[in-house]
Design a protein around this motif. Sequence first.
Motif, mmCIF file in Angstrom:
data_model
loop_
_atom_site.group_PDB
_atom_site.id
_atom_site.type_symbol
_atom_site.label_atom_id
_atom_site.label_comp_id
_atom_site.label_asym_id
_atom_site.label_seq_id
_atom_site.Cartn_x
_atom_site.Cartn_y
_atom_site.Cartn_z
ATOM 1 N N GLN A 202 1.086 -1.045 3.607
ATOM 2 C CA GLN A 202 -0.340 -0.756 3.466
ATOM 3 C C GLN A 202 -0.622 0.144 2.269
ATOM 4 O O GLN A 202 -1.582 -0.066 1.528
ATOM 5 N N ALA A 203 0.197 1.155 2.059
ATOM 6 C CA ALA A 203 -0.061 2.141 1.006
ATOM 7 C C ALA A 203 0.233 1.614 -0.386
ATOM 8 O O ALA A 203 -0.309 2.123 -1.372
ATOM 9 N N THR A 204 1.108 0.607 -0.498
ATOM 10 C CA THR A 204 1.544 0.140 -1.813
ATOM 11 C C THR A 204 1.003 -1.240 -2.178
ATOM 12 O O THR A 204 1.432 -1.822 -3.175
ATOM 13 N N GLY A 205 0.088 -1.761 -1.371
ATOM 14 C CA GLY A 205 -0.480 -3.070 -1.662
ATOM 15 C C GLY A 205 0.403 -4.225 -1.270
ATOM 16 O O GLY A 205 0.213 -5.353 -1.739
ATOM 17 N N GLY A 206 1.386 -3.962 -0.418
ATOM 18 C CA GLY A 206 2.277 -5.022 0.023
ATOM 19 C C GLY A 206 1.787 -5.709 1.284
ATOM 20 O O GLY A 206 0.652 -5.527 1.722
ATOM 21 N N GLU A 207 2.664 -6.478 1.886
ATOM 22 C CA GLU A 207 2.352 -7.225 3.099
ATOM 23 C C GLU A 207 3.286 -6.795 4.225
ATOM 24 O O GLU A 207 4.456 -6.498 3.986
ATOM 25 N N TYR A 208 2.748 -6.781 5.434
ATOM 26 C CA TYR A 208 3.584 -6.636 6.628
ATOM 27 C C TYR A 208 3.581 -7.978 7.335
ATOM 28 O O TYR A 208 2.514 -8.537 7.634
#
Length: 239
Positions: A202-208
């Motif tokens: 969430q903080a780095t613009g990635g995906e979970y």
Amino acid sequence: MAALLFAGLLPASATGEVDCTSDAMIVFDASGSMAEMGYNGLDRPRILDAREAMHDTLPRIAALRRLGLVTYGAAINGEADGDLCKRVTMPFTPSPNAAGPILNLIDGIEPDGNTALTDAVDLAARVFEQPPRPGVIVLVTDGEETCGGTPCALAADLARTAPGLTVHVIGFRVRSKFFGWEGGDGNPTVPETISPAECLAQATGGEYVSTETVEELIRALNQTLGCPLYGALAPIRTP
């Protein structure tokens, strides 16, 4: 007349990291829980399915992107710190055509130790510090931090100090600590859950991405590490 279609993949990042020019680090969970089977004792250990997914995806990905590896939990080459939270190693920094060496190492891992995922992601992030450059980290984990690390604090720090770094998190058969016996068949019911490490994405613009099966894990690895260029390598003919 047959038409030639190309099988493309989703972009490797929601932030525009789509061309595979950035190096990537895989952070692989080799903690003791990866040796566990389902509560009914019938499933395969998670590590076997994780290996299968890696064998399916890494040869194609490594042909287009430099890959490195960090593991946590298990001893590497029979050497390990006695502290089960100190078993965080970086066998490979990003290298071309790294699928073979990475897969050979993963195949030899015997899951052990605790889940020091915060230290592992931090170690992977250091690869992109000198010189500062964009990069991708993909964390594959089946659980939560158990070594006192604070993944959300690390996430905030990375977002502030490494704006070009994207962290994706793949939760593989993550389970709640709490379960009941509501099924009526003698087997416990264990609700799926989301790893607390979701904040790293969430903080780095990635995906979970939550995954349960080998097929889902394969898709998640392709989605987070893959390249649209795969389409040129995988033609599909249809009538």
